[in-house]
Design an enzyme around this catalytic site. Sequence first.
Site, PDB file in Angstrom:
ATOM      1  CB  SER A 137      -0.895   0.135   1.131  1.00 48.09           C
ATOM      2  OG  SER A 137      -1.501   1.235   1.292  1.00 48.09           O
ATOM      3  CE1 TYR A 151      -4.484  -1.887   4.572  1.00 48.52           C
ATOM      4  CE2 TYR A 151      -3.204   0.335   3.785  1.00 48.52           C
ATOM      5  CZ  TYR A 151      -3.986  -1.098   3.362  1.00 48.52           C
ATOM      6  OH  TYR A 151      -3.975  -1.365   2.308  1.00 48.52           O
TER       7      TYR A 151
END
Length: 242
Positions: A137, A151
């Site tokens: 990501s 995350y």
Amino acid sequence: MGKVALVTGGSRGIGAAVARRLAADGFDVAITYAVAADRADAVVKEVEAAGRRALSLRAQAAEAAELVAAVERTVAVLGRLDVVVSNAGIAPYGPLEEVTLDEVDRTLAVHARASFVLAQAAARHLPAGGRIVMIGSSLAERVPYPGWTLYAMSKSALTGLTKGLARDLGPRGITANLVHPGSTDTEMNPADGPEADEERRFTALDRYCSPDDIAATVAHLAGEGGRHITGAAIAVDAGVTA
Ligand code: NAP
């Protein structure tokens, strides 16, 4: 026999786009899913309609044995394994003070531990020329807004994993790379969702990526053009990390 790819989290979103693209590029494709058996079956039908063989397998990313079984089943049914894409993921989000230890453990299991387990199991079968692609990501590289600490931490673990795999498996002619999507229009992060305008503002191109944009880079890494790329992290993020 044609080449075979295994894509985790292939029932929808980025994983489904990767499965379709690899099928278009000539791969037989196995996909895993967590709960959405019907949607995984629909992707299987699309791959078959493209003239390739396909297989859907239920495998919870947090369950190492299920991931290993998915790898073994792929090899047993489709005959070999050339490309593995670790894509299944979740998006824990919220105020730092509300994150529980259970969420920490689950997120690290689904993103970091599962990617390690998958790569380790796949490495037993990948031939020379084999490819491992991790889906990370852009938030592993830059965190422009609050609420994403857990995350981001879980995705940044994939940097060390990918570089280590490149060194461990390079002598066998196997590559390992990391693709960092930015905001990408899926159910996880719809381009018309409540946070979308803010996310778009942080990109250089003022736009969301599509799942096909991410799939195109995965396909490049999986194909001939990727043969000398290893240990790399490639952002497909409309410039959010620029
Ligand atoms: P998505 O549309 O929510 O799809 C997630 C996929 O992962 C589904 O196939 C789902 O299976 C599977 N999955 C979820 N939890 C799982 C678990 N515990 N075990 C096994 N499979 C599981 O998400 P996406 O946007 O395509 O995201 C794919 C990857 O890209 C993720 O790793 C995500 O972190 C990363 N990413 C996405 C964005 C974005 O903006 N969308 C940005 C950066 C990175 P079921 O259908 O069975 O639930």
